[in-house]
Write a protein that holds these residues in place. Sequence first.
Motif, PDB file in Angstrom:
ATOM      1  N   PRO A  26      -2.954  -4.363  -6.567  1.00  0.00           N
ATOM      2  CA  PRO A  26      -2.654  -2.873  -6.531  1.00  0.00           C
ATOM      3  C   PRO A  26      -3.537  -1.835  -6.607  1.00  0.00           C
ATOM      4  O   PRO A  26      -3.810  -0.718  -6.186  1.00  0.00           O
ATOM      5  N   GLY A  27      -4.556  -2.147  -7.624  1.00  0.00           N
ATOM      6  CA  GLY A  27      -5.690  -1.302  -8.188  1.00  0.00           C
ATOM      7  C   GLY A  27      -6.742  -1.291  -7.282  1.00  0.00           C
ATOM      8  O   GLY A  27      -7.574  -0.401  -7.265  1.00  0.00           O
TER       9      GLY A  27
ATOM     10  N   ARG B  32      -0.859   8.853   4.330  1.00  0.00           N
ATOM     11  CA  ARG B  32      -1.946   9.071   5.448  1.00  0.00           C
ATOM     12  C   ARG B  32      -3.159   8.069   4.984  1.00  0.00           C
ATOM     13  O   ARG B  32      -3.803   7.439   5.803  1.00  0.00           O
ATOM     14  N   LYS B  33      -3.372   7.694   3.646  1.00  0.00           N
ATOM     15  CA  LYS B  33      -4.395   6.633   3.331  1.00  0.00           C
ATOM     16  C   LYS B  33      -3.923   5.244   3.643  1.00  0.00           C
ATOM     17  O   LYS B  33      -4.724   4.361   3.829  1.00  0.00           O
ATOM     18  N   ALA B  34      -2.692   5.149   3.409  1.00  0.00           N
ATOM     19  CA  ALA B  34      -2.087   3.715   3.582  1.00  0.00           C
ATOM     20  C   ALA B  34      -2.072   3.313   5.142  1.00  0.00           C
ATOM     21  O   ALA B  34      -2.449   2.239   5.325  1.00  0.00           O
ATOM     22  N   CYS B  35      -1.811   4.184   5.915  1.00  0.00           N
ATOM     23  CA  CYS B  35      -1.890   3.985   7.350  1.00  0.00           C
ATOM     24  C   CYS B  35      -3.446   3.728   7.785  1.00  0.00           C
ATOM     25  O   CYS B  35      -3.698   2.875   8.326  1.00  0.00           O
TER      26      CYS B  35
ATOM     27  N   LEU C  48       0.976  -1.142  -0.057  1.00  0.00           N
ATOM     28  CA  LEU C  48       0.018   0.109   0.020  1.00  0.00           C
ATOM     29  C   LEU C  48       0.921   1.295  -0.066  1.00  0.00           C
ATOM     30  O   LEU C  48       0.332   2.361  -0.664  1.00  0.00           O
ATOM     31  N   ARG C  49       1.937   1.155   0.617  1.00  0.00           N
ATOM     32  CA  ARG C  49       2.634   2.411   1.209  1.00  0.00           C
ATOM     33  C   ARG C  49       3.207   3.072  -0.328  1.00  0.00           C
ATOM     34  O   ARG C  49       3.120   4.485  -0.703  1.00  0.00           O
ATOM     35  N   PRO C  50       3.772   2.367  -1.520  1.00  0.00           N
ATOM     36  CA  PRO C  50       4.222   3.071  -2.604  1.00  0.00           C
ATOM     37  C   PRO C  50       3.076   3.436  -3.370  1.00  0.00           C
ATOM     38  O   PRO C  50       3.327   4.585  -4.403  1.00  0.00           O
ATOM     39  N   ARG C  51       1.859   3.124  -3.283  1.00  0.00           N
ATOM     40  CA  ARG C  51       0.890   3.306  -4.232  1.00  0.00           C
ATOM     41  C   ARG C  51      -0.209   4.355  -3.738  1.00  0.00           C
ATOM     42  O   ARG C  51      -0.623   4.729  -4.753  1.00  0.00           O
TER      43      ARG C  51
END
Length: 168
Positions: free
Chosen positions: A103-104, A71-74, A64-67
Motif C-alpha cells: 500500500p505504500g 481521482r488518483k486511484a482512477c 488503491l481506492r481506500p488509500r
Amino acid sequence: MFVGGTHLVTLPRGRPHPNGKHDQVVDYWHVIHSFRRKPMALLNLVHRDRLFPRDAYGRTFDCLRPRLPDRKACRIMVDLLALAHVRGCEAELAEHLAADHNPGQLPTGRLCAYFAPDPACVPHVVVQLAPQVQRLMIFFYRASQFMGSLLSRSGVFDLPRGLLKVRC
C-alpha cells in the motif's frame, strides 16, 4: 474474429441467463482511449468488474481506492490498463500486480520502467530530407507540368510548350 481468411481470436458471447437477462461482455481495449481522457468514468462504471481483464487488476483497484483519493486511484488504474494495452503485457502485468500489493508504493512508475522497451533494441533511424528550396522547385515544376497539360487539353488556351516551365 477474422482478418481476411486468418482466424485471430474468438470473442466470448453474452449468453442469456434463465431469468431472461443477457450477460454483458466488456473488453477494456474498446474503451481504454476514452478512459485515458476521462479516468473518473471508471469510478461509477456499471460493468467495471467485467472491464478488468484479470482478477489482479480488480484487486489492485480495490487496494488503491481506500488509500488514495478517487481521482488518483482512477488515474493509476487507467494508466495500468493503458500500459497493458500498449505494451501487450496483460498477463505478465497481472502477475506483477498479484505478487505486490504494497500500500505504500504506487505501482505505475516502477512497472512502466519494467515494461519499457530496451533502448538497445530500438533502432536508430536517420531521415535526411532534401533542402526546402529543392522540394519547392520540384513542387512548382510538377505543378507547372500539370497546369500545362490541363490548359492544352482544354483547347481554349494554346500555350507555347516552354512557357510554364520553371527553370532550375
